[in-house]
Design an enzyme around this catalytic site. Sequence first.
Site, PDB file in Angstrom:
ATOM      1  CG  HIS A  36      -1.763   1.248   1.244  1.00 52.87           C
ATOM      2  ND1 HIS A  36      -2.124   1.426   0.275  1.00 52.87           N
ATOM      3  CD2 HIS A  36      -1.489   2.355   1.814  1.00 52.87           C
ATOM      4  CE1 HIS A  36      -2.672   2.676   0.709  1.00 52.87           C
ATOM      5  NE2 HIS A  36      -2.025   3.343   2.350  1.00 52.87           N
TER       6      HIS A  36
ATOM      7  CD  GLU B 228      -6.469   1.454   7.844  1.00 49.92           C
ATOM      8  OE1 GLU B 228      -5.669   1.227   9.437  1.00 49.92           O
ATOM      9  OE2 GLU B 228      -6.622   2.853   7.005  1.00 49.92           O
TER      10      GLU B 228
ATOM     11  CG  ASP C  26      -8.411   5.714   7.386  1.00 43.46           C
ATOM     12  OD1 ASP C  26      -9.824   6.161   8.152  1.00 43.46           O
ATOM     13  OD2 ASP C  26      -7.399   5.765   7.445  1.00 43.46           O
TER      14      ASP C  26
ATOM     15  CE  LYS D  13      -6.540   8.794   5.198  1.00 45.05           C
ATOM     16  NZ  LYS D  13      -5.938   7.858   4.625  1.00 45.05           N
TER      17      LYS D  13
HETATM   18 MN    MN Z   1      -5.921   4.557   6.742  1.00 46.89          MN
END
Ligand code: MN
Length: 401
Positions: free
Chosen positions: A121, A189, A221, A241
């Site tokens: 990632h 996640e 997330d 976020k």
């Molecule tokens: Mn994240």
Amino acid sequence: MNAVANEPWGIDNLPYGVADTPDGGAQVVTRLGDDVIELATLAKSDNQRKWARTFGQSSLNPFIAQGHSSWKAAREWLHAILQDDARKDLVAAATKPLGDVDLHLPVDIADYVDFYASEQHATNVGSIFRPDSDALTPNWKHLPIGYHGRSGTVVVSGTDIVRPVGQRKGKDDPAPVFGPCVRLDIEAEVGFVVGGETEVGTRVSVDEAGEHLFGVALFNDWSARDIQAWEYVPLGPFLGKSFASSLSPWITPMAALEAAKAALPTQDPKPLDYLQGEGAFGLDLELEVRLNDTVISRPPYKEMYWSPAQMLAHLTVNGASLRDGDLFASGTVSGDSPDQCGSLLELAWSGTRPVKLSDGTTRSFLQDGDTVTITATAPTAGGGRLALGEVTGRVTPAREG
Ligand code: MN
């Protein structure tokens, strides 16, 4: 009732959640098959005063605060009573169909940290966001990178996600513009719930981490990539976020994941001493991400570079204390192949190869009305697979004004 092993919700799973009770209060529950068992009700009828008090609460925090020995003892009591013919009437009286139960956010989240522990990632995002530099930053293989997130906007699975509004500036825009996010994404996640408070100034080693890791939950997330790209230099993620992060309603105890412990990928260069120890294991969890009716990815948690114990050791190495109910998440789980990525940013490679859905439409990022669901399984000792609680959420339109 299904007190057998090696099934998705069998006796070797027994996750914890929190649900409403008929009298208007809430209590801690577990799940067996498609049933929910009310643990305060069960403890009371079994004359277990300590567990009746511990589980007669609206969050898992009082239980988490009791520490590792208590987590073990509760699981032993549960294993015994759920397999005891002589007490089966007590269990039956505390049992309800899953569909009749309203599950809450199971933990009052204390502090929340999000890591960035997947090499694949981090490499993919580095290549997309910083095409002219090395994909991995120079520190990446020396420490588990993370940031402190917003615990107050961690919401339980099923909560609608309102499209965030904010500033963005595309590379060809002469000035920033304001409006609804146009690059809304997910991050698949795994979250780790922590217990056993520590004092400021002390730290938790890799080998002590097991005493503080209470359980595992699936975590989304949600990320506004356009807001994130404009705001994140130099201090990292902020409003891109913090609008919402979704947590599964079930916390799977670490004790249920013994058979899922796996070796980490080779760590080269060798991390500094404080990041090494027997406790630095990986977890063989297989995730699945669905967008509406289409499975868009199957991220393998086993390939994560940093161990949960290393993340916890790093999180406290400066003397930062732990609180009961702390949550840290792994960062997006992405594997080696393109269909193993845990974000649309990677799956659709920043909009250049949109993901095809089963209804014939395509997605580069999420549309209003889209539902994203993350599920996962882990191996059991007997060769079956247990299920982690799913985390789901639907995107609703941005609010005006
Ligand atoms: Mn994240």
